[in-house]
Design an enzyme around this catalytic site. Structure first.
Site, PDB file in Angstrom:
ATOM      1  N   ASP A 189      -3.791  30.952 -13.973  1.00  0.00           N
ATOM      2  CA  ASP A 189      -2.473  30.652 -13.407  1.00  0.00           C
ATOM      3  C   ASP A 189      -2.583  30.908 -11.907  1.00  0.00           C
ATOM      4  O   ASP A 189      -2.713  32.054 -11.474  1.00  0.00           O
ATOM      5  CB  ASP A 189      -1.437  31.566 -14.053  1.00  0.00           C
ATOM      6  CG  ASP A 189      -0.055  31.409 -13.417  1.00  0.00           C
ATOM      7  OD1 ASP A 189       0.091  30.616 -12.465  1.00  0.00           O
ATOM      8  OD2 ASP A 189       0.877  32.090 -13.888  1.00  0.00           O
TER       9      ASP A 189
ATOM     10  N   LYS B  63       5.554  27.167  -4.240  1.00  0.00           N
ATOM     11  CA  LYS B  63       5.138  28.275  -3.378  1.00  0.00           C
ATOM     12  C   LYS B  63       4.514  27.668  -2.121  1.00  0.00           C
ATOM     13  O   LYS B  63       5.169  27.536  -1.118  1.00  0.00           O
ATOM     14  CB  LYS B  63       4.120  29.166  -4.110  1.00  0.00           C
ATOM     15  CG  LYS B  63       4.536  29.540  -5.523  1.00  0.00           C
ATOM     16  CD  LYS B  63       5.659  30.559  -5.597  1.00  0.00           C
ATOM     17  CE  LYS B  63       6.000  30.896  -7.047  1.00  0.00           C
ATOM     18  NZ  LYS B  63       7.090  31.825  -7.201  1.00  0.00           N
TER      19      LYS B  63
ATOM     20  N   TRP C 265       3.591  38.455 -14.657  1.00  0.00           N
ATOM     21  CA  TRP C 265       3.461  37.065 -15.119  1.00  0.00           C
ATOM     22  C   TRP C 265       2.396  36.914 -16.190  1.00  0.00           C
ATOM     23  O   TRP C 265       2.594  36.198 -17.169  1.00  0.00           O
ATOM     24  CB  TRP C 265       3.214  36.134 -13.927  1.00  0.00           C
ATOM     25  CG  TRP C 265       4.464  35.956 -13.117  1.00  0.00           C
ATOM     26  CD1 TRP C 265       4.701  36.441 -11.874  1.00  0.00           C
ATOM     27  CD2 TRP C 265       5.662  35.280 -13.524  1.00  0.00           C
ATOM     28  NE1 TRP C 265       5.975  36.097 -11.479  1.00  0.00           N
ATOM     29  CE2 TRP C 265       6.581  35.396 -12.459  1.00  0.00           C
ATOM     30  CE3 TRP C 265       6.046  34.604 -14.681  1.00  0.00           C
ATOM     31  CZ2 TRP C 265       7.873  34.835 -12.513  1.00  0.00           C
ATOM     32  CZ3 TRP C 265       7.325  34.047 -14.743  1.00  0.00           C
ATOM     33  CH2 TRP C 265       8.227  34.171 -13.668  1.00  0.00           C
TER      34      TRP C 265
END
Lengths: 421, 421
Positions: A214, A239, A117
């Site tokens: 992030d 999440k 990511w």
């Protein structure tokens, strides 16, 4: 399972499991939200009931994470991938306003690359700022990996090379695909090197360091270390917090800038809905937000508060991860499993490992599914097994997985003994 | 009302009413989607069950609207406001690739301004393209209004001034705030002047005309006239289709361009998640989409198909609007109501009017709420009453409102007679 609506245990990496009690409450809200006589998917985002709900969502995030008054909490659509672009545009504007004559070479964006990511975030920055700025890799964890090409570690602090005056410094706290996470113990060699960064990037004096994290897949699983040292923290909701279609931003006031003034000085133009200032000036309600996702996130936050807040979740999540890593370690001793991440850098949220032997992984996945456990397949780019242990996964559910793994090991061992005979 | 979960009739302009049967189905989906044992807000967007669902959503939209194979159907996050920016960035890139040396003066964006939303779209285009392009007003409907300052009409065709080679031509089919809509009867003076546009903007020859329509509040209420002549049609879902957080795009293939190639030629950079090409190349699943909103929209589409498709909805919506306008007309004759929109330009979806006399509007709103009807207050920028008649509003519900209005008129008339004595 009929008392459970036929539900399985969902170990998926996101969108991921939500607490059953929250879903049952949301079922009611779908028909009638907060006594309005109107369902939550139908209610005006300008209604007093919904705006009060949004206020409470922000307050709960502030309380749970102990967000200081220097930082705003913003809700927006999209997830982490959208924020890859958003943070670049807004912080490039900030940098342009601070340094109007900086050349593209002097306008540096620093990326710490520890997994799929953060690598993707850096690629988007490079694409979006071509001709405007220089994207640098602070460190690439693959260099320090066991095989020289995988993301399996947080590199040694001495290897992080920050710029002196970056437009932003970006890292991904937990790498969902690779299962690598920065350690939360400040003394750990796998912690984020905050002090090293502040020494280098803060050396210019004056402006605050534009540190961006992030936090998509570890948001609200435990307290955020040194939150106040961050300029921007962002997280997709899907999440630990709620359904897909919502991102939470925690943005320090100095990063909420007039993007149009920056564009007049040569920064790239920023779509209005992506401007932090536009969001902040309208209390996250400039345009119609993702009402249902905010609602479910709000229910989850209330539940978190009632359960004892982040210290409670930290304790539970730590236990969940530790016992799972212990059984993987056991399998590793027996030559049945292989851990993918180096010791100290293992994620609490996404536990990745391999099941050794041809066809064994499929057997593992099928066996687990037969016992009502799904979402265990590793990301298509890396394979293997991935167990996501977000907040909604309970300790008994982890115990059930561990019992299955123990049984699986026993079966596999006895078979290899038979074969050895 | 207990058989109805305490629900009221929601005449709100958006987010707005959804069919009860859809919400009841969604309640089940929240706990267990499509037999997966996982709720729709928790299921992976890469699961075979969800990707099959998305395929069906696209197919149903294609069938209902008869979308030709020249056009792609894309699903994305955000609503109409996000698309104000998105369409500009993508079509500016297209224009740059077609005309690499065009000056900002030669790069024109044509906006038809018939209400608050098209005005806002033009303002965003102006902001976003400063220094890159020239935003033109094709026509401003306020010039042709009764009071010289309101949006109350579709201007005469002769007043539309299109550019010869625009980067885009933008109109808003139905103005949600002002209650102004283009007529669907091609012979009406209030229809969109397609032929006039094609004569002017098509005069350059070769490239197709980049006609863009914002269909947010009239999408799927009836067939779209001359759909194939459009380059891009976009619509936020939260009116006729589903919850907020989802937009539907219908994009002609020539508008799906390499935005990076355009940026290298000087067009503004485009965030990856806003690129049509990125969406199209990944079947609308590049990043995690707004799964729940897509799901509910899918349920609504199935119901529409089963009910007889758009011709059925067109007939019902026409009847609903006509009978409501008739009673407003009646009130106007009696000096109690005042229509705000000129004849021929009235919206089917958002019916706006004023209740005359001090305090009368509040009395109207309170009386309606007492009878279980909400969401009737006009937009804060224009005041008055607004009745939104989206697909989920049934004819009996409109009849109930009309009965209330008739009673309200009777009461008001008798009171004014008493006062007159």
């Amino acid at each position: 399972m009929s008392d459970n609506h036929g539900r399985v245990i969902n170990f998926g990496a996101g969108p991921s499991a939500l607490p059953l009690s929250v879903l049952e409450e949301a079922q009611k809200g779908l028909l009638n939200f907060s006594g309005t006589g109107i369902g939550i998917a139908e209610v005006s985002h300008r209604s007093k009931e919904f705006t009060a709900f949004v206020d409470q969502v922000e307050k709960n995030i502030r309380t749970l994470l102990d967000v200081p008054p220097t930082h705003r909490i913003l809700l927006t659509q999209g997830g982490g991938t959208a924020q890859f672009s958003v943070v670049v545009l807004n912080l490039l504007a900030r940098h342009r306003l601070l340094h109007p004559t900086a050349t593209p070479e002097e306008t540096t964006l620093d990326y710490v690359v520890t997994g799929s990511w953060s690598k993707k975030a850096a690629e988007e920055a490079r694409r979006l700022t071509a001709g405007h700025a220089t994207v640098r890799t602070v460190v690439d964890a693959r260099v320090y990996s066991k095989d020289g090409q995988s993301f399996d570690n947080v590199p040694p602090h001495a290897e992080f090379r920050f710029s002196a005056r970056p437009a932003l410094v970006h890292y991904c706290e937990n790498e969902t695909v690779d299962g690598v996470e920065f350690a939360h113990d400040a003394q750990s060699p796998a912690a984020f090197p905050f002090d090293r960064l502040l020494e280098t990037a803060g050396a210019g004096g004056g402006a605050l360091v534009p540190l961006v994290a992030d936090y998509s897949s570890s948001f609200l699983c435990r307290p955020i270390p040194r939150l106040a040292d961050h300029a921007v923290i962002y997280a997709g909701a899907q999440k630990n917090l709620g359904p897909a279609g919502l991102a939470i931003l925690i943005v320090r006031e100095d990063c909420i800038v007039d993007v149009d003034a920056a564009a007049r000085l040569g920064a790239p133009p920023v779509p209005l809905i992506l401007s932090y200032k536009q969001l902040a000036d309208h209390g996250s309600l400039y345009n119609t937000p993702s009402v249902f996702a905010i609602y479910v996130a709000g229910l989850v936050l209330e539940r978190m508060k009632a359960s004892g807040g982040l210290l409670y979740y930290e304790a539970v999540n730590k236990r969940k991860a530790q016992k799972l890593y212990a059984v993987i370690h056991e399998g590793e001793q027996k030559g049945l499993f292989r851990r993918k991440v180096q010791q100290g850098s293992e994620s609490w949220m996404n536990v990745v490992f391999e099941v050794l032997g041809e066809g064994s992984e499929n057997k593992f996945l099928e066996g687990a599914e037969q016992e009502g456990m799904k979402g265990l397949k590793g990301h298509r780019s890396v394979g293997g097994i991935r167990v996501s242990l977000y907040n909604a996964i309970t300790e008994p559910e982890v115990d059930k997985l561990i019992a299955f793994m123990t049984h699986f090991m026993k079966e596999s061992s006895s078979k290899s003994e038979v074969n050895a005979v």
